[in-house]
Design an enzyme around this catalytic site. Structure first.
Site, PDB file in Angstrom:
ATOM      1  N   LYS A  52      10.650  -5.807 -12.146  1.00 32.08           N
ATOM      2  CA  LYS A  52      11.385  -7.039 -11.824  1.00 32.08           C
ATOM      3  C   LYS A  52      10.753  -8.221 -12.550  1.00 32.08           C
ATOM      4  O   LYS A  52      11.455  -9.069 -13.110  1.00 32.08           O
ATOM      5  CB  LYS A  52      11.382  -7.265 -10.302  1.00 32.08           C
ATOM      6  N   GLN A  96       9.174  -6.799  -0.735  1.00 33.87           N
ATOM      7  CA  GLN A  96       9.353  -5.414  -1.153  1.00 33.87           C
ATOM      8  C   GLN A  96       9.193  -4.461   0.030  1.00 33.87           C
ATOM      9  O   GLN A  96       8.232  -4.567   0.797  1.00 33.87           O
ATOM     10  CB  GLN A  96       8.339  -5.080  -2.266  1.00 33.87           C
ATOM     11  N   ASP A 119      17.814 -10.441  -1.907  1.00 32.90           N
ATOM     12  CA  ASP A 119      18.031  -9.015  -1.634  1.00 32.90           C
ATOM     13  C   ASP A 119      19.321  -8.803  -0.841  1.00 32.90           C
ATOM     14  O   ASP A 119      19.809  -7.675  -0.740  1.00 32.90           O
ATOM     15  CB  ASP A 119      16.868  -8.469  -0.781  1.00 32.90           C
TER      16      ASP A 119
HETATM   17  N1  GUN Z   1      12.613  -1.036  -1.751  1.00 27.93           N
HETATM   18  C1  GUN Z   1      13.475  -0.197  -2.371  1.00 27.93           C
HETATM   19  N2  GUN Z   1      14.542  -0.866  -2.843  1.00 27.93           N
HETATM   20  C2  GUN Z   1      14.348  -2.172  -2.531  1.00 27.93           C
HETATM   21  C3  GUN Z   1      15.117  -3.354  -2.756  1.00 27.93           C
HETATM   22  O1  GUN Z   1      16.205  -3.352  -3.342  1.00 27.93           O
HETATM   23  N3  GUN Z   1      14.571  -4.498  -2.275  1.00 27.93           N
HETATM   24  C4  GUN Z   1      13.393  -4.529  -1.600  1.00 27.93           C
HETATM   25  N4  GUN Z   1      12.949  -5.703  -1.144  1.00 27.93           N
HETATM   26  N5  GUN Z   1      12.661  -3.447  -1.380  1.00 27.93           N
HETATM   27  C5  GUN Z   1      13.145  -2.280  -1.839  1.00 27.93           C
END
Ligand code: GUN
Length: 297
Positions: A52, A96, A119
Site C-alpha cells: 500500500k 490493518q 476501508d
Molecule cells: N486485512 C485483510 N484485508 C484487509 C483490508 O482490506 N483492510 C484492512 N484494514 N485489513 C485487511
C-alpha cells in the site's frame, strides 16, 4: 480463456490517480494523505502495508505508517485513532486486520471517523452501501467491481455465486452485485461453511467469486464451462523447485479451472492488485470530500 489481468488494470488506475494528484500538487494544494496503523508483525500484514505504501508513493499520495508492538493495548490503539480522526493533514486511514486477541476489532472499527474510513468497514459506510448511496466501499469488493466494469463483463440477470461471507469481501460483494446498479442487477447466492450441495451450486454460477482462504479449493469439476471466475485467495505453499522455496496460489486450481472458464483472475496479479487500487480510489475520494466540506465551512 481470457485473463482478468489485475496488474494492467492496477497500472491504468494508478495512472489515472497520478494525473489527478499531479493536478492537485500543481495547484499548490496538499496532496491526499493515507495513514496505516499496524499492530504486531504478522508477515502477511507487513507485506500488505508495504504494498500500500509503495502504491501511494507511485501516485504521489502521502503515506504514513503507525506501527506498534504486538502487546499494544486496546486503549492505546483507541488513542491513536482519536489522534488520526482529528489530524487535519490526514484524509483517510486504515487499521490493518487481523488485530492481536486483546483488541476487539469491532470496537476499533466503530471508533474510526466514517469520513476517514477508507476501508469502508464502519457500519455507517456499510449501511450507506446497502442503501445504494455509497461513501466508501471496502477496497477488495470495489476492486472486483472495477475489474468487472472495466472488462465490460455483464452482470445483469446473471447468477453470481459468492463463496465466503466475511465482512471484508464476501458479504459486501454480494450486496454490490445484487444492487440496482451497473455492475449489479445479478441474482446472488452467498455460500458459507454450512452450505449444502456446494459443488452443485457452483456449477450454476455464471460468475463465481471465491474468498474462503483455502488453497486450490475450487477444482475444474465445480466450475461451469464459459463462466467468470474471480479468485480472492492468496497463499504461500512450499515449493522446493522455486528459489524462494514457495509459490503463491489462490483459492482456485488455476491450471485446471482456466481450461473451462471464459474469464479468470490469476494469482498473483489478479484481485490483490485491485484491492490496493480500491484503497487508492477511496483515499482520493476522501481528499475530495474533505475539500468540499472545507469549502462549504
Ligand atoms: N486485512 C485483510 N484485508 C484487509 C483490508 O482490506 N483492510 C484492512 N484494514 N485489513 C485487511
Amino acid at each position: 480463456m481470457k485473463l482478468l489481468d489485475g496488474k494492467t488494470l492496477f497500472a491504468n488506475i494508478k495512472g489515472e490517480i497520478k494525473t489527478e494528484v499531479s493536478q492537485i500538487i500543481d495547484r499548490n494544494e496538499r496532496p491526499p494523505h493515507l495513514a496505516a496503523v499496524l499492530v504486531g508483525d504478522d508477515p502477511a500484514s507487513l507485506s500488505y502495508v508495504a504494498s500500500k505504501e509503495k502504491a501511494c508513493r507511485q501516485v504521489g499520495i502521502t503515506s504514513s505508517l503507525y506501527h506498534y508492538p504486538e502487546n499494544f493495548t486496546e486503549n492505546e490503539l483507541l488513542q491513536v485513532i482519536d489522534f488520526l480522526n482529528h489530524d487535519q493533514d490526514i484524509d483517510g486511514f486504515i487499521v490493518q486486520l487481523p488485530l492481536p486477541p486483546q483488541i476487539d476489532p469491532n470496537k476499533i472499527i466503530l471508533s474510526i471517523s466514517p469520513d476517514k474510513d477508507v476501508d469502508g468497514f464502519h457500519p455507517y459506510n456499510l449501511g450507506r452501501m446497502m442503501m445504494g448511496q455509497p461513501n466508501f466501499i471496502p477496497a477488495t469488493p470495489l476492486g472486483i467491481m472495477q475489474m468487472l466494469e472495466r472488462h465490460q463483463i455483464e452482470t445483469k440477470g446473471k447468477h453470481c455465486v459468492v463463496l465466503g461471507r466475511s465482512m471484508i469481501v464476501g458479504t459486501p460483494v454480494s450486496i454490490l452485485l445484487s444492487r440496482k446498479a451497473k455492475p449489479g442487477n445479478a441474482t446472488v447466492t452467498l455460500c458459507h461453511s454450512y452450505t449444502q450441495n456446494l459443488k452443485e451450486i457452483c456449477l450454476t454460477a455464471d460468475i463465481l467469486i471465491i474468498a474462503i482462504g483455502k488453497p486450490r479449493f475450487i477444482t475444474a469439476d465445480m466450475v461451469k464451462e464459459g463462466s467468470v471466475v474471480i479468485d480472492v485467495g492468496i497463499h504461500r505453499i512450499p515449493d522446493n523447485t522455486k528459489e524462494k522455496g514457495y509459490m503463491i496460489v489462490g483459492d482456485v486450481d488455476f491450471e485446471e479451472v482456466s481450461k473451462k472458464a471464459e474469464w479468470i483472475t490469476p494469482v498473483p496479479g489478479g484481485v490483490g492488485n485491485m484491492t490496493i487500487a480500491g484503497l487508492l480510489m477511496n483515499t482520493l475520494n476522501a481528499w475530495k470530500q474533505r475539500n468540499i466540506r472545507q469549502n462549504i465551512n
